[in-house]
Enzyme design. Structure first.
Site, PDB file in Angstrom:
ATOM      1  N   SER A  13       0.840  -1.209   0.000  1.00 35.46           N
ATOM      2  CA  SER A  13       0.000   0.000   0.000  1.00 35.46           C
ATOM      3  C   SER A  13       0.874   1.258   0.000  1.00 35.46           C
ATOM      4  O   SER A  13       0.507   2.269  -0.612  1.00 35.46           O
ATOM      5  CB  SER A  13      -0.978   0.002   1.178  1.00 35.46           C
ATOM      6  N   LYS A  91      13.275  -7.838   5.310  1.00 36.98           N
ATOM      7  CA  LYS A  91      14.614  -8.458   5.390  1.00 36.98           C
ATOM      8  C   LYS A  91      15.685  -7.391   5.593  1.00 36.98           C
ATOM      9  O   LYS A  91      15.514  -6.241   5.194  1.00 36.98           O
ATOM     10  CB  LYS A  91      14.904  -9.243   4.099  1.00 36.98           C
ATOM     11  N   LEU A  92      16.806  -7.863   6.135  1.00 33.80           N
ATOM     12  CA  LEU A  92      17.931  -6.961   6.348  1.00 33.80           C
ATOM     13  C   LEU A  92      18.632  -6.694   5.010  1.00 33.80           C
ATOM     14  O   LEU A  92      18.787  -7.612   4.198  1.00 33.80           O
ATOM     15  CB  LEU A  92      18.907  -7.642   7.319  1.00 33.80           C
ATOM     16  N   ASN A 107      13.695   3.621   4.864  1.00 38.89           N
ATOM     17  CA  ASN A 107      12.734   2.642   5.364  1.00 38.89           C
ATOM     18  C   ASN A 107      11.652   3.374   6.140  1.00 38.89           C
ATOM     19  O   ASN A 107      11.909   4.414   6.740  1.00 38.89           O
ATOM     20  CB  ASN A 107      13.451   1.646   6.294  1.00 38.89           C
ATOM     21  N   HIS A 109       8.977   2.687   9.263  1.00 33.68           N
ATOM     22  CA  HIS A 109       8.714   1.749  10.357  1.00 33.68           C
ATOM     23  C   HIS A 109       7.447   2.205  11.090  1.00 33.68           C
ATOM     24  O   HIS A 109       7.304   3.396  11.393  1.00 33.68           O
ATOM     25  CB  HIS A 109       9.916   1.721  11.314  1.00 33.68           C
ATOM     26  N   GLU A 179       1.313   6.769   7.518  1.00 38.38           N
ATOM     27  CA  GLU A 179       2.454   6.382   6.660  1.00 38.38           C
ATOM     28  C   GLU A 179       2.249   6.916   5.246  1.00 38.38           C
ATOM     29  O   GLU A 179       3.176   7.412   4.615  1.00 38.38           O
ATOM     30  CB  GLU A 179       2.594   4.854   6.607  1.00 38.38           C
TER      31      GLU A 179
HETATM   32  C1  GAR Z   1       3.814  -0.893   6.904  1.00 35.71           C
HETATM   33  O1  GAR Z   1       3.066  -0.647   8.059  1.00 35.71           O
HETATM   34  C2  GAR Z   1       5.297  -0.638   7.171  1.00 35.71           C
HETATM   35  O2  GAR Z   1       5.520   0.418   8.056  1.00 35.71           O
HETATM   36  C3  GAR Z   1       5.695  -1.942   7.802  1.00 35.71           C
HETATM   37  O3  GAR Z   1       5.029  -2.922   7.047  1.00 35.71           O
HETATM   38  C4  GAR Z   1       3.796  -2.383   6.541  1.00 35.71           C
HETATM   39  C5  GAR Z   1       3.758  -2.627   5.055  1.00 35.71           C
HETATM   40  O4  GAR Z   1       2.532  -2.236   4.529  1.00 35.71           O
HETATM   41  N1  GAR Z   1       7.123  -2.104   7.759  1.00 35.71           N
HETATM   42  C6  GAR Z   1       7.820  -2.705   8.715  1.00 35.71           C
HETATM   43  O5  GAR Z   1       7.306  -3.219   9.686  1.00 35.71           O
HETATM   44  C7  GAR Z   1       9.326  -2.715   8.495  1.00 35.71           C
HETATM   45  N2  GAR Z   1       9.993  -3.153   9.665  1.00 35.71           N
HETATM   46  P1  GAR Z   1       2.334  -2.074   2.953  1.00 35.71           P
HETATM   47  O6  GAR Z   1       2.893  -3.331   2.286  1.00 35.71           O
HETATM   48  O7  GAR Z   1       0.842  -2.008   2.791  1.00 35.71           O
HETATM   49  O8  GAR Z   1       3.046  -0.841   2.486  1.00 35.71           O
END
Ligand code: GAR
Length: 206
Positions: A13, A91-92, A107, A109, A179
């Site tokens: 998203s 992933k790292l 990134n 978070h 986000e």
């Molecule tokens: C988001 O909330 C992002 O912040 C998180 O995964 C989700 C992805 O949503 N990322 C992490 O947790 C990274 N450590 P999306 O695929 O709908 O963009």
């Protein structure tokens, strides 16, 4: 115009939102490829609709970590990538890739780092831990990527409230909405060279 590679693991998203900003010319950049550790993430469907090449790249496809790293570096070089955006990538990023793209990997978070970050804190797990902790405020952090989980220089943080009746799912939606506002703003600023990194400190020249 910056060439962007987007790394995803899931729905995408955030990727979709960034793509919309680019197609409306709100962000002047081009997404040149989408990379995922999964073979068929939702994000690939979005990419395909826009004719953006997708690549399933997983360390398990390689003999060892070095070959994986080399492949990633060659892929990014092949597309002349300037900026790597991690949009829900779990992933790292290998240290040599971080070095090759110093302050050029970002990134997002779904919490206020350094809390609820690091290995094991990703996606819904973050929100579950936040709810369990009883804190009243969580949020979004966008940061440059270093060779550890969630520890690179912070570009921006924005907060959202946590309410007593929240479930992890409800909270995740509230955070994701933020986000989608914050990430495009940061990417636009990077693409317009407004972001300067001074060691751990990030300065935003508006
Ligand atoms: C988001 O909330 C992002 O912040 C998180 O995964 C989700 C992805 O949503 N990322 C992490 O947790 C990274 N450590 P999306 O695929 O709908 O963009």
């Amino acid at each position: 115009m910056k060439k962007i590679a987007v790394f995803v693991s899931g729905n995408g998203s955030n990727f979709k939102c960034i793509l919309e900003h680019i197609s409306k010319s709100k962000i002047k950049a081009e997404v040149v490829c989408v990379v995922s550790n999964h073979s068929r993430p939702g994000a690939f469907l979005i990419a395909k609709k826009s004719n953006i090449p997708t690549h399933h790249v997983n360390v398990r496809q390689f003999k060892n970590g070095d070959e994986y790293t080399q492949y990633l570096l060659e892929l990014l070089e092949k597309y002349n990538v300037d900026l790597v955006i991690l949009a829900g990538f779990m992933k790292l990023i290998p240290a040599p890739v971080v070095r090759a793209f110093k302050n050029s990997i970002v990134n997002i978070h779904p919490a206020l780092l350094p809390n609820f970050g690091g290995k094991g804190y990703y996606g819904m797990k973050v929100h579950e831990a936040v709810i369990k902790s009883g804190i009243k405020v969580t949020g979004v952090t966008v940061h440059f990527v270093d060779d550890r989980y969630d520890t690179g220089p912070i570009i921006i943080q924005k907060k959202v409230e946590v309410f007593p009746e929240d479930t992890a799912e409800v909270l995740a939606k509230r955070v994701l909405k933020l986000e989608h506002k914050v990430y495009p703003e940061v990417i636009k600023a990077i693409c317009e060279d407004q972001i300067e990194v001074r060691g751990r400190k990030v300065v935003w020249h508006k």
